[in-house]
Design a protein around this motif. Structure first.
Motif, PDB file in Angstrom:
ATOM      1  N   PRO A   1       0.823  -1.214   0.000  1.00  6.60           N
ATOM      2  CA  PRO A   1       0.000   0.000   0.000  1.00  6.60           C
ATOM      3  C   PRO A   1       0.857   1.263   0.000  1.00  6.60           C
ATOM      4  CG  PRO A   1      -0.029  -1.034   2.160  1.00  6.60           C
ATOM      5  CD  PRO A   1       0.749  -1.944   1.254  1.00  6.60           C
ATOM      6  N   PHE A   2       0.342   2.305  -0.630  1.00  6.81           N
ATOM      7  CA  PHE A   2       1.029   3.596  -0.675  1.00  6.81           C
ATOM      8  C   PHE A   2       1.027   4.209   0.722  1.00  6.81           C
ATOM      9  CE2 PHE A   2       1.097   8.213  -1.130  1.00  6.81           C
ATOM     10  CZ  PHE A   2       2.179   8.382  -1.967  1.00  6.81           C
ATOM     11  N   ASN A   3       2.188   4.693   1.171  1.00  9.41           N
ATOM     12  CA  ASN A   3       2.301   5.354   2.466  1.00  9.41           C
ATOM     13  C   ASN A   3       3.211   6.566   2.300  1.00  9.41           C
ATOM     14  OD1 ASN A   3       2.852   6.236   5.067  1.00  9.41           O
ATOM     15  ND2 ASN A   3       3.008   4.170   5.906  1.00  9.41           N
ATOM     16  N   SER A   4       2.619   7.745   2.240  1.00 11.64           N
ATOM     17  CA  SER A   4       3.378   8.970   1.981  1.00 11.64           C
ATOM     18  C   SER A   4       4.360   9.315   3.090  1.00 11.64           C
ATOM     19  CB  SER A   4       2.416  10.140   1.756  1.00 11.64           C
ATOM     20  OG  SER A   4       1.664  10.372   2.937  1.00 11.64           O
ATOM     21  N   MET A   5       4.259   8.675   4.238  1.00 15.32           N
ATOM     22  CA  MET A   5       5.150   8.956   5.362  1.00 15.32           C
ATOM     23  C   MET A   5       6.496   8.235   5.244  1.00 15.32           C
ATOM     24  SD  MET A   5       3.320  11.032   7.079  1.00 15.32           S
ATOM     25  CE  MET A   5       4.094  11.145   8.662  1.00 15.32           C
TER      26      MET A   5
ATOM     27  N   ARG B   1       5.858   3.459  -1.964  1.00 15.52           N
ATOM     28  CA  ARG B   1       5.287   2.239  -2.560  1.00 15.52           C
ATOM     29  C   ARG B   1       6.178   1.017  -2.329  1.00 15.52           C
ATOM     30  NH1 ARG B   1       0.910   3.156  -5.515  1.00 15.52           N
ATOM     31  NH2 ARG B   1       0.585   5.180  -6.473  1.00 15.52           N
ATOM     32  N   GLY B   2       7.164   1.148  -1.441  1.00 14.39           N
ATOM     33  CA  GLY B   2       8.068   0.037  -1.161  1.00 14.39           C
ATOM     34  C   GLY B   2       9.273   0.004  -2.080  1.00 14.39           C
ATOM     35  N   PHE B   3       9.380   0.986  -2.991  1.00 15.58           N
ATOM     36  CA  PHE B   3      10.519   1.079  -3.898  1.00 15.58           C
ATOM     37  C   PHE B   3      10.675   2.529  -4.341  1.00 15.58           C
ATOM     38  CE2 PHE B   3       6.949   0.821  -6.730  1.00 15.58           C
ATOM     39  CZ  PHE B   3       7.280   1.696  -7.754  1.00 15.58           C
ATOM     40  N   LYS B   4      11.837   2.830  -4.927  1.00 13.28           N
ATOM     41  CA  LYS B   4      12.027   4.114  -5.609  1.00 13.28           C
ATOM     42  C   LYS B   4      13.109   3.936  -6.665  1.00 13.28           C
ATOM     43  CE  LYS B   4      15.129   6.064  -2.120  1.00 13.28           C
ATOM     44  NZ  LYS B   4      15.345   7.159  -1.178  1.00 13.28           N
ATOM     45  N   VAL B   5      12.995   4.721  -7.718  1.00 12.85           N
ATOM     46  CA  VAL B   5      14.011   4.717  -8.766  1.00 12.85           C
ATOM     47  C   VAL B   5      14.966   5.859  -8.461  1.00 12.85           C
ATOM     48  CG1 VAL B   5      14.454   4.973 -11.244  1.00 12.85           C
ATOM     49  CG2 VAL B   5      12.428   3.725 -10.454  1.00 12.85           C
ATOM     50  N   GLU B   6      16.262   5.542  -8.450  1.00 17.19           N
ATOM     51  CA  GLU B   6      17.270   6.547  -8.112  1.00 17.19           C
ATOM     52  C   GLU B   6      18.571   6.237  -8.833  1.00 17.19           C
ATOM     53  OE1 GLU B   6      17.502   6.132  -3.869  1.00 17.19           O
ATOM     54  OE2 GLU B   6      18.562   4.244  -3.981  1.00 17.19           O
TER      55      GLU B   6
END
Length: 176
Positions: free
Chosen positions: A77-81, A86-91
């Protein structure tokens, strides 16, 4: 006056010691879990498939992360905190400057690890790159000591891609 001061100091010290004791026991019950993986995606020419300036790249807005819970595939689930809502990020990778998906690995039910009932659990995480491509990340997670858990082995789409024994960062490259 001296008696009142002695009582007051004794009272304060008692509160501090009792408070510290409770906090220490809470810390001992918490688990430290090492559960991240960095994934590079390249095509057969070595082109970075996460570089958003490229036409055929995977876009983070189309990616989703899922895990298996009691036989069901469930989206994280999406959690803005969170740092990774979303459990991942592109970096960008610090190692080579290419883009990576920094993703969390679902640990499964770690209750038995924490309670020392077992030493190892296996987990399954699904990384959906777009509407057509969903890959499977399987991991063996082992308890080390009483409160520390770490990934021992990582399979990507059924192929062993990383193990703790390799003494390398948990960063893999997948050719698409």
């Amino acid at each position: 006056m001296r008696t009142k001061m002695t009582i007051l100091i004794s009272y304060i010290l008692t509160i501090l010691f009792v408070g510290c004791e409770k906090n220490e026991s809470k810390v001992a019950q918490q688990a430290l879990i090492d559960i991240g993986v960095l994934v590079h995606y390249v095509d057969n020419d070595g082109t970075d498939l996460l570089d958003s300036s490229k036409v055929d790249s995977y876009k983070s807005s189309g990616m989703r992360l899922y895990f298996m819970a009691y036989g069901n595939k469930v989206e994280v689930p999406f959690n803005s905190m969170l740092d990774m809502p979303r459990g991942f990020k592109v970096e960008k990778s610090e190692r080579n400057g290419s883009y990576v998906v920094n993703t969390l690995i679902y640990c499964g039910d770690t209750t038995n690890l924490i309670n020392n009932a077992v030493n190892t659990v296996n987990s399954v995480t699904y990384l959906q790159l777009d509407e057509k491509v969903t890959d499977t990340i399987k991991c063996e997670i082992r308890r080390r000591g009483s409160v520390y858990m770490e990934v021992q082995k990582l399979w990507y789409n059924g192929e062993l891609k990383w193990s703790l024994e390799s003494n390398t960062p948990r960063e893999i490259t997948i050719e698409k």
